[in-house]
Write a protein that holds these residues in place. Structure first.
Motif, short mmCIF file in Angstrom:
data_model
loop_
_atom_site.label_atom_id
_atom_site.label_comp_id
_atom_site.label_asym_id
_atom_site.label_seq_id
_atom_site.Cartn_x
_atom_site.Cartn_y
_atom_site.Cartn_z
N GLY A 79 -2.50 48.55 41.28
CA GLY A 79 -3.26 49.80 41.24
C GLY A 79 -2.80 50.70 40.10
O GLY A 79 -3.61 51.36 39.45
N GLU A 80 -1.49 50.71 39.85
CA GLU A 80 -0.97 51.51 38.74
C GLU A 80 -1.44 50.92 37.41
O GLU A 80 -1.80 51.66 36.48
N ALA A 81 -1.46 49.60 37.30
CA ALA A 81 -1.93 48.96 36.07
C ALA A 81 -3.39 49.31 35.80
O ALA A 81 -3.78 49.60 34.66
N VAL A 82 -4.21 49.30 36.84
CA VAL A 82 -5.62 49.65 36.69
C VAL A 82 -5.77 51.08 36.20
O VAL A 82 -6.58 51.38 35.31
N ASN A 90 -3.87 50.66 27.29
CA ASN A 90 -4.14 49.24 27.44
C ASN A 90 -2.86 48.41 27.39
O ASN A 90 -2.65 47.52 28.22
N ALA A 91 -1.98 48.70 26.42
CA ALA A 91 -0.78 47.89 26.26
C ALA A 91 0.15 48.02 27.46
O ALA A 91 0.72 47.02 27.93
N GLU A 92 0.29 49.24 28.00
CA GLU A 92 1.14 49.43 29.18
C GLU A 92 0.55 48.73 30.40
O GLU A 92 1.28 48.11 31.19
N ALA A 93 -0.76 48.82 30.53
CA ALA A 93 -1.43 48.16 31.65
C ALA A 93 -1.24 46.65 31.55
O ALA A 93 -0.96 45.97 32.55
N ARG A 99 3.74 41.16 34.08
CA ARG A 99 4.92 41.02 34.93
C ARG A 99 4.52 40.59 36.33
O ARG A 99 5.18 39.75 36.96
N LEU A 100 3.43 41.14 36.82
CA LEU A 100 2.94 40.74 38.14
C LEU A 100 2.46 39.30 38.12
O LEU A 100 2.69 38.53 39.06
N GLN A 101 1.78 38.91 37.03
CA GLN A 101 1.23 37.56 36.96
C GLN A 101 2.34 36.51 36.88
O GLN A 101 2.14 35.36 37.30
N ALA A 102 3.48 36.89 36.33
CA ALA A 102 4.58 35.93 36.27
C ALA A 102 4.98 35.45 37.65
O ALA A 102 5.46 34.33 37.83
N ARG A 103 4.75 36.31 38.67
CA ARG A 103 5.05 35.93 40.05
C ARG A 103 3.84 35.36 40.77
O ARG A 103 3.98 34.69 41.79
N GLN A 104 2.64 35.64 40.25
CA GLN A 104 1.40 35.17 40.88
C GLN A 104 0.47 34.62 39.79
O GLN A 104 -0.58 35.21 39.51
N ALA A 116 -10.11 41.07 31.01
CA ALA A 116 -10.85 42.26 30.59
C ALA A 116 -10.06 43.04 29.54
O ALA A 116 -10.62 43.50 28.55
N LEU A 117 -8.75 43.21 29.75
CA LEU A 117 -7.93 43.93 28.78
C LEU A 117 -7.91 43.21 27.43
O LEU A 117 -8.00 43.84 26.37
#
Length: 483
Positions: A79-82, A90-93, A99-104, A116-117
């Motif tokens: 939610g924070e990334a969105v 964009n770069a921070e998102a 980092r989240l995708q590295a786990r999922q 999309a980004l």
């Protein structure tokens, strides 16, 4: 207010929300954030309010507090990334989502978001990779098909076209909001393959499905345009002050799909312009002013909302998004209903109004799945009605604003770019910058349906784009001719 305890501040915030007191809302939220108040899940709602009020700095702080309440929750981090992406970061998102995708790694939501980004900044190879990963896990994702179709060039025999056609057929019984994006994606794919009749049928089905979800009130649209003209027909407007240098506030408007994103890209390629987008900040200024009619503005001026204060609010909101003192392009569509406010509050702001062949514009609107709003775009007859209203507003404001408003003819711009771009720069008070002639080289996030077009050199490719579909566009031609 800063002496109030946390429960009292929370009550003050609730009261300010009830009263719609923007200043008190902002001040109360800022103090609660400074104190890192233990509001738990309430921070999510506060973040949403801050977004609504254009206070992006406070919104991001609030979503950070919401995430901190459960730091291990990936949904809160997402939610924070969105919200970072919505704030133009964009770069921070992207960094947080990666980092989240590295786990999922196979998570469809994360892959779609990262796609999309990547698409927004023109990295279409990475975007397509992420979108294909989504479709491997969720082949019925209409929004993913839609975004993939925008950046993928289809050809006869393309396996993606076969998969898309099969998916659309198998989802015949799904809810309209799931099916509509699929049909728009299919229409684009078939158009790439020059299958005109089949492409139109797909777009028309997508439009039919969406029209039922977003009804268009033609009478209300017409009344709003007529009321704007009547309100400002004889109202005095301040004179534009002499300009000693580049304008600080740059407005670009026109119908959707009329070339506004291209002109935004041209201007943001200039070294003296920070960025731009569909900011919609004037709607927040209008709320603060209490309305947009001369009478409302005059009444507001007697209660502390003088034009200078409203201009300062606009500049503050721009700073929240782009940093203080930024010169940005405000590409707010349909701003013709707010130009009286703009002209009163910011008499030095130059305005560009894009004009494009009505049939080309109508076809481009009809074939575009707008993510939200734009309810008139899902019917050819409704498009004609809305275009007529915008035509009246354009002619009215062109006469009223004189030299402050420059008409930019899309066909002239793409046929012989340099003379028109130099005129655009001059109207904005900007010295010529050679980079504006090659706007496709500018790396920035583009959030509109023109994301792929602005990455290519300026060309006439879209001039006459409706000609192949003219026999299908008779309802627009007939209705528009009758207005």
């Amino acid at each position: 207010m800063d002496r109030l305890n946390t429960p009292d501040l929370a009550r003050r915030l609730k009261q300010a929300l009830t009263e719609g007191d923007r200043g008190s809302i902002t001040a109360s939220a800022a103090l609660l954030l400074d104190r890192q108040a233990a509001l738990g899940d309430q921070w999510r709602a506060i973040a949403d309010v801050m977004v609504h009020n254009g206070e992006w700095g406070l919104a991001l702080r609030a979503i950070g507090q919401f995430r901190a309440a459960r730091p291990g929750d990936p949904a809160r981090a997402f939610g924070e990334a969105v919200l970072l992406a919505r704030a133009g970061r964009n770069a921070e998102a992207q960094a947080l989502a990666q980092r989240l995708q590295a786990r999922q790694p196979a998570d469809p939501g994360l892959n779609h978001f990262l796609g999309a980004l990547s698409s927004e900044v023109g990295d279409f190879e990475a975007a397509e990779r992420h979108f294909r990963a989504v479709l491997t896990a969720e082949p019925r994702s209409g929004q993913t098909w839609l975004e993939l179709s925008a950046i993928h060039r289809f050809a006869p025999g393309d396996p993606l076209l076969a998969a898309l056609s099969d998916t659309a057929a198998r989802m015949a019984g799904a809810p309209p909001q799931m099916r509509a994006p699929l049909h728009y994606a299919l229409g684009k794919a078939l158009d790439d393959c020059d299958r005109v009749d089949a492409a139109f049928a797909a777009f028309a089905e997508g439009a039919r499905l969406t029209a039922g979800l977003r009804p268009y009130d033609a009478d209300a649209d017409r009344r709003q345009a007529e009321d704007t003209i009547a309100a400002w027909a004889d109202a005095p407007l301040p004179d534009a002050p002499p300009r000693s240098g580049p304008a600080q506030r740059l407005f670009v408007t026109g119908l959707p799909r009329s070339g506004t994103t291209l002109v935004e890209q041209v201007l943001t390629s200039h070294a003296m312009v920070r960025d731009g987008g569909e900011l919609n900040l004037m709607s927040i200024v209008a709320r603060e002013a209490g309305g947009t009619t001369p009478e409302r503005l005059q009444a507001g001026a007697t209660h502390g909302q003088a034009p200078d204060a409203l201009a300062a609010l606009y500049d503050h909101l721009v700073g929240e998004r782009f940093g203080g003192g930024a010169r940005v392009v405000d590409k707010t569509l349909d701003i013709g209903r707010l130009l009286g406010l703009v002209a009163t509050v910011m008499p030095d702001a130059p305005i560009l109004w894009l004009q494009r062949d009505p049939l080309d514009t109508a076809w481009s609107c009809f074939r575009t799945y707008f993510a939200r709003g734009v309810p008139w775009s899902f019917s050819l007859d409704a498009i004609a009605r809305h275009f007529a209203n915008e035509d009246r507003l354009f002619h009215f404001w062109r006469d009223r604003l004189g030299d402050r408003l420059m008409t930019v003819d899309y066909a002239a711009l793409v046929t012989d770019p340099e003379p028109m771009i130099r005129r655009i720069e001059a109207h904005m008070g900007l010295p010529h910058d050679p980079q504006t002639l090659v706007p496709h080289r500018t790396r920035r996030a583009v959030l509109t349906s023109s994301v792929a077009q602005v990455r290519r050199p300026i060309s006439r490719a879209a001039v006459g784009a409706a000609d192949r579909y003219r026999h299908h566009l008779t309802p627009f031609i007939t209705a528009y001719s009758a207005t």
